[in-house]
Design a protein around this motif. Structure first.
Motif, PDB file in Angstrom:
ATOM      1  N   ASN A  52     -37.575  13.880  79.021  1.00 18.55           N
ATOM      2  CA  ASN A  52     -38.503  14.272  80.084  1.00 18.55           C
ATOM      3  C   ASN A  52     -39.949  14.165  79.628  1.00 18.55           C
ATOM      4  OD1 ASN A  52     -38.083  15.009  82.779  1.00 18.55           O
ATOM      5  ND2 ASN A  52     -36.908  16.820  82.203  1.00 18.55           N
ATOM      6  N   GLU A  53     -40.169  14.530  78.371  1.00 18.45           N
ATOM      7  CA  GLU A  53     -41.528  14.531  77.817  1.00 18.45           C
ATOM      8  C   GLU A  53     -41.913  13.178  77.221  1.00 18.45           C
ATOM      9  OE1 GLU A  53     -41.140  17.605  74.968  1.00 18.45           O
ATOM     10  OE2 GLU A  53     -40.730  19.156  76.472  1.00 18.45           O
ATOM     11  N   ARG A  54     -40.967  12.201  77.276  1.00 19.18           N
ATOM     12  CA  ARG A  54     -41.175  10.850  76.751  1.00 19.18           C
ATOM     13  C   ARG A  54     -41.500  10.853  75.257  1.00 19.18           C
ATOM     14  NH1 ARG A  54     -44.224   7.931  81.937  1.00 19.18           N
ATOM     15  NH2 ARG A  54     -42.528   8.338  83.402  1.00 19.18           N
ATOM     16  N   GLN A  55     -40.827  11.748  74.553  1.00 20.55           N
ATOM     17  CA  GLN A  55     -40.988  11.832  73.101  1.00 20.55           C
ATOM     18  C   GLN A  55     -39.783  11.147  72.455  1.00 20.55           C
ATOM     19  OE1 GLN A  55     -42.323  15.609  71.485  1.00 20.55           O
ATOM     20  NE2 GLN A  55     -42.963  16.295  73.519  1.00 20.55           N
ATOM     21  N   TYR A  56     -39.845   9.817  72.429  1.00 20.40           N
ATOM     22  CA  TYR A  56     -38.685   9.014  72.051  1.00 20.40           C
ATOM     23  C   TYR A  56     -38.327   9.136  70.569  1.00 20.40           C
ATOM     24  CZ  TYR A  56     -40.107   7.233  76.566  1.00 20.40           C
ATOM     25  OH  TYR A  56     -40.471   7.147  77.883  1.00 20.40           O
ATOM     26  N   GLU A  57     -39.310   9.326  69.713  1.00 24.06           N
ATOM     27  CA  GLU A  57     -39.015   9.473  68.287  1.00 24.06           C
ATOM     28  C   GLU A  57     -38.278  10.779  68.018  1.00 24.06           C
ATOM     29  OE1 GLU A  57     -42.210   8.763  65.646  1.00 24.06           O
ATOM     30  OE2 GLU A  57     -42.660   6.770  66.417  1.00 24.06           O
ATOM     31  N   LYS A  58     -38.616  11.829  68.737  1.00 22.46           N
ATOM     32  CA  LYS A  58     -37.913  13.100  68.595  1.00 22.46           C
ATOM     33  C   LYS A  58     -36.481  12.972  69.113  1.00 22.46           C
ATOM     34  CE  LYS A  58     -41.853  16.277  68.646  1.00 22.46           C
ATOM     35  NZ  LYS A  58     -42.469  17.449  69.309  1.00 22.46           N
ATOM     36  N   MET A  59     -36.289  12.156  70.160  1.00 24.23           N
ATOM     37  CA  MET A  59     -34.937  11.883  70.640  1.00 24.23           C
ATOM     38  C   MET A  59     -34.137  11.211  69.530  1.00 24.23           C
ATOM     39  SD  MET A  59     -36.050  10.460  74.412  1.00 24.23           S
ATOM     40  CE  MET A  59     -34.472   9.723  74.821  1.00 24.23           C
ATOM     41  N   TYR A  60     -34.760  10.247  68.867  1.00 23.06           N
ATOM     42  CA  TYR A  60     -34.080   9.500  67.800  1.00 23.06           C
ATOM     43  C   TYR A  60     -33.666  10.423  66.656  1.00 23.06           C
ATOM     44  CZ  TYR A  60     -33.126   5.786  64.413  1.00 23.06           C
ATOM     45  OH  TYR A  60     -32.514   4.961  63.488  1.00 23.06           O
ATOM     46  N   ASN A  61     -34.478  11.417  66.368  1.00 17.78           N
ATOM     47  CA  ASN A  61     -34.175  12.346  65.275  1.00 17.78           C
ATOM     48  C   ASN A  61     -32.918  13.175  65.535  1.00 17.78           C
ATOM     49  OD1 ASN A  61     -36.421  11.469  63.864  1.00 17.78           O
ATOM     50  ND2 ASN A  61     -37.749  13.093  64.644  1.00 17.78           N
ATOM     51  N   LEU A  62     -32.485  13.241  66.784  1.00 25.39           N
ATOM     52  CA  LEU A  62     -31.285  14.012  67.133  1.00 25.39           C
ATOM     53  C   LEU A  62     -30.020  13.150  67.125  1.00 25.39           C
ATOM     54  CD1 LEU A  62     -32.602  16.317  70.017  1.00 25.39           C
ATOM     55  CD2 LEU A  62     -32.160  16.922  67.639  1.00 25.39           C
ATOM     56  N   LEU A  63     -30.140  11.883  66.700  1.00 32.92           N
ATOM     57  CA  LEU A  63     -28.974  11.004  66.624  1.00 32.92           C
ATOM     58  C   LEU A  63     -28.224  11.223  65.302  1.00 32.92           C
ATOM     59  CD1 LEU A  63     -30.372   9.717  69.037  1.00 32.92           C
ATOM     60  CD2 LEU A  63     -30.012   7.481  68.004  1.00 32.92           C
ATOM     61  N   ASP A  64     -26.908  10.990  65.307  1.00 29.82           N
ATOM     62  CA  ASP A  64     -26.155  11.120  64.055  1.00 29.82           C
ATOM     63  C   ASP A  64     -26.362   9.866  63.197  1.00 29.82           C
ATOM     64  OD1 ASP A  64     -24.491   9.147  65.114  1.00 29.82           O
ATOM     65  OD2 ASP A  64     -22.749  10.446  65.345  1.00 29.82           O
ATOM     66  N   GLU A  65     -25.887   9.937  61.959  1.00 29.79           N
ATOM     67  CA  GLU A  65     -26.145   8.873  60.998  1.00 29.79           C
ATOM     68  C   GLU A  65     -25.554   7.532  61.430  1.00 29.79           C
ATOM     69  OE1 GLU A  65     -28.194   8.861  58.384  1.00 29.79           O
ATOM     70  OE2 GLU A  65     -28.725  10.852  59.125  1.00 29.79           O
ATOM     71  N   LYS A  66     -24.365   7.567  62.003  1.00 28.67           N
ATOM     72  CA  LYS A  66     -23.727   6.332  62.463  1.00 28.67           C
ATOM     73  C   LYS A  66     -24.588   5.649  63.525  1.00 28.67           C
ATOM     74  CE  LYS A  66     -19.254   4.548  64.068  1.00 28.67           C
ATOM     75  NZ  LYS A  66     -19.713   3.680  65.150  1.00 28.67           N
ATOM     76  N   SER A  67     -25.114   6.454  64.449  1.00 24.31           N
ATOM     77  CA  SER A  67     -25.964   5.907  65.519  1.00 24.31           C
ATOM     78  C   SER A  67     -27.254   5.334  64.950  1.00 24.31           C
ATOM     79  CB  SER A  67     -26.277   6.995  66.555  1.00 24.31           C
ATOM     80  OG  SER A  67     -25.097   7.487  67.139  1.00 24.31           O
ATOM     81  N   LYS A  68     -27.804   5.994  63.943  1.00 22.55           N
ATOM     82  CA  LYS A  68     -29.047   5.508  63.337  1.00 22.55           C
ATOM     83  C   LYS A  68     -28.819   4.201  62.579  1.00 22.55           C
ATOM     84  CE  LYS A  68     -31.506   9.904  62.978  1.00 22.55           C
ATOM     85  NZ  LYS A  68     -32.059  10.947  62.090  1.00 22.55           N
ATOM     86  N   LEU A  69     -27.630   4.052  61.985  1.00 21.66           N
ATOM     87  CA  LEU A  69     -27.307   2.797  61.307  1.00 21.66           C
ATOM     88  C   LEU A  69     -27.180   1.649  62.302  1.00 21.66           C
ATOM     89  CD1 LEU A  69     -24.680   3.994  58.656  1.00 21.66           C
ATOM     90  CD2 LEU A  69     -26.971   3.086  58.186  1.00 21.66           C
ATOM     91  N   GLU A  70     -26.660   1.967  63.491  1.00 18.77           N
ATOM     92  CA  GLU A  70     -26.436   0.938  64.516  1.00 18.77           C
ATOM     93  C   GLU A  70     -27.688   0.649  65.345  1.00 18.77           C
ATOM     94  OE1 GLU A  70     -23.242   2.583  66.747  1.00 18.77           O
ATOM     95  OE2 GLU A  70     -21.697   2.026  65.276  1.00 18.77           O
ATOM     96  N   ASN A  71     -28.660   1.564  65.321  1.00 22.05           N
ATOM     97  CA  ASN A  71     -29.864   1.419  66.153  1.00 22.05           C
ATOM     98  C   ASN A  71     -31.111   1.732  65.337  1.00 22.05           C
ATOM     99  OD1 ASN A  71     -28.612   1.320  69.129  1.00 22.05           O
ATOM    100  ND2 ASN A  71     -27.533   2.923  67.989  1.00 22.05           N
ATOM    101  N   LYS A  72     -31.921   0.721  65.087  1.00 16.60           N
ATOM    102  CA  LYS A  72     -33.185   0.961  64.396  1.00 16.60           C
ATOM    103  C   LYS A  72     -34.103   1.798  65.290  1.00 16.60           C
ATOM    104  CE  LYS A  72     -33.126  -3.337  61.725  1.00 16.60           C
ATOM    105  NZ  LYS A  72     -33.826  -4.622  61.467  1.00 16.60           N
ATOM    106  N   LYS A  73     -34.950   2.600  64.644  1.00 15.62           N
ATOM    107  CA  LYS A  73     -35.806   3.499  65.399  1.00 15.62           C
ATOM    108  C   LYS A  73     -36.683   2.746  66.403  1.00 15.62           C
ATOM    109  CE  LYS A  73     -37.970   7.120  63.589  1.00 15.62           C
ATOM    110  NZ  LYS A  73     -38.968   7.973  62.899  1.00 15.62           N
TER     111      LYS A  73
END
Length: 420
Positions: A52-73
């Motif tokens: 809602n606040e368009r804070q996409y980097e903070k959204m990314y920080n809530l992803l698990d490790e597997k998701s972060k490996l599959e999706n670059k920030k």
């Protein structure tokens, strides 16, 4: 004996202290690893609040490790930004329906979601998986489906404008005084242009447009090698029934097409068949600007809208204007529509029939065009106006196709005041 009792008491006290210490330690550990751990549904709510606040980097920080490996920030931020901001997403809300824990997979949350967009509200049911990290914090197993359940990783969310038709202004017999017509767009395809600087000079002379202005259009940020860059819109290059170009346009077309990279295509425009014979009567339209958009805020005008400037085009604006619609879709990897997420239908403008008679209008103008003055033809029995003419006049089609600065100056400085 007393010494033994004292020693026993000290041992008991020590044991109690150790027990209390252990209890306190266990309590602290439970607090840190229990009460202080954010519950899975709270993590999901926090993620959506960041959306809602368009804070996409903070959204990314809530992803698990597997998701972060599959999706670059940067890829994650770019995809979410394009989608949420592209559809003007706001007031994103979720309603948790069910939470299921699975020792092997993690925690699945089923929820209903609502998103307000430029095409209205999108509502859907969805499911998301949360897993625990090494610190026992819940994190989101992310895929594109988290945005919309039908959205695959290779899909796109596209917004298209459903262009509404402006209503026609007709005479008493149904003849068009103002309506849809065609014009020719002269453009350049950069990848097919030559390096000959004389080509731009030749095009400049043919279209009466400065070389600098042509170059500016070619230098626009969106232009690619295969782009068709519109340079100028001119009167329709007419064709004969057999497809050949009419003699009056043949020389111009041949000259234009002799320049490398030139492309000629048709485009729909507002057209005034009677031209200057009904110029003051019909008036003309123009593209809206920032000032008009501010003035008309809340009335469904957008950057692509046109608006009646003067004459009947202005007087009848609220009835003949079309209100554009909007559609938000999910498109597959080939660009084909897969799912409609939201749609606002277009509203075409109303066709309006006047009491004016085109034949009388034309005949009266022809008789008056060499003089300064105005004339009205009215049916005395009914009061119907059959013709309204003012001379000298102007051709409203010139405003639609784009008037040069010299031509505008000529009209305004003409002592006979054709614009009056």
């Amino acid at each position: 004996m007393k010494k033994k009792i004292k020693t026993k008491k000290l041992l008991i006290l020590g044991a109690l202290i150790c027990l209390v210490t252990v209890i306190i330690g266990l309590t602290i550990n439970f607090v840190l690893n229990g009460f202080n751990k954010i519950k899975p549904d709270e993590v999901l709510k926090q993620y959506m609040s960041f959306a809602n606040e368009r804070q996409y980097e903070k959204m990314y920080n809530l992803l698990d490790e597997k998701s972060k490996l599959e999706n670059k920030k940067e890829d994650f931020v770019s995809r979410n930004k394009k989608i949420y901001e592209g559809i003007s997403a706001h007031n994103i809300s979720i309603d948790i329906k069910d939470i299921k824990k699975d020792e092997d997979e993690g925690t699945k949350i089923n929820y209903d979601s609502k998103i307000n967009t430029l095409a209205g509200e999108i509502s859907f049911s969805n499911e998301v998986l949360l897993t625990k990290d090494k610190q026992k914090n819940y994190r989101i197993r992310w895929q594109s489906k988290v945005i919309f359940p039908e959205l695959e990783n290779d899909n796109k969310v596209l917004v298209s404008t459903l262009k509404a038709k402006r209503g026609n202004i007709l005479d008493r017999n149904g003849e068009v005084l103002a309506g849809q017509g065609l014009a020719s767009v002269i453009g350049l395809v950069p990848g097919k242009m030559s390096n000959n600087v004389e080509d731009l000079k030749k095009l400049s002379d043919l279209l009466d447009i400065p070389v600098e202005q042509i170059q500016k259009k070619l230098d626009a940020s969106w232009v690619k090698e295969n782009s068709m860059v519109p340079i100028k819109t001119i009167e329709k290059i007419e064709e004969n029934p057999d497809g050949s170009v009419k003699e009056k346009d043949k020389s111009l077309q041949e000259s234009l097409l002799s320049i490398s990279g030139v492309k000629i295509s048709n485009t729909e425009v507002r057209a005034y068949p009677l031209g200057e014979k009904a110029g003051h009567l019909t008036g003309y339209v123009q593209n809206v600007n920032a000032e008009i958009l501010k003035e008309k805020k809340g009335k469904n005008y957008n950057v692509n809208s046109i608006i009646g400037k003067i004459g009947l085009e202005s007087l009848l604006e609220d009835r003949i204007r079309g209100i554009d619609g909007c559609e938000i879709i999910i498109a597959d990897r080939y660009g084909d529509k897969k799912e409609t997420l939201a749609i606002v239908p277009k509203q075409d403008g109303e066709d309006i029939k006047l009491t004016i008679d085109s034949k009388i209008q034309s005949k009266l103008y022809d008789q008056l065009k060499n003089d300064k003055g105005c004339a009205v033809v009215m049916n005395p029995k009914t009061g119907e106006i059959l013709s309204l003419v003012s001379s000298p006049s102007y051709n409203p089609n010139e405003f639609i196709l784009g008037m040069s600065g010299d031509r505008w100056k000529e009209l305004n400085e003409n002592e006979n005041k054709p614009m009056l």
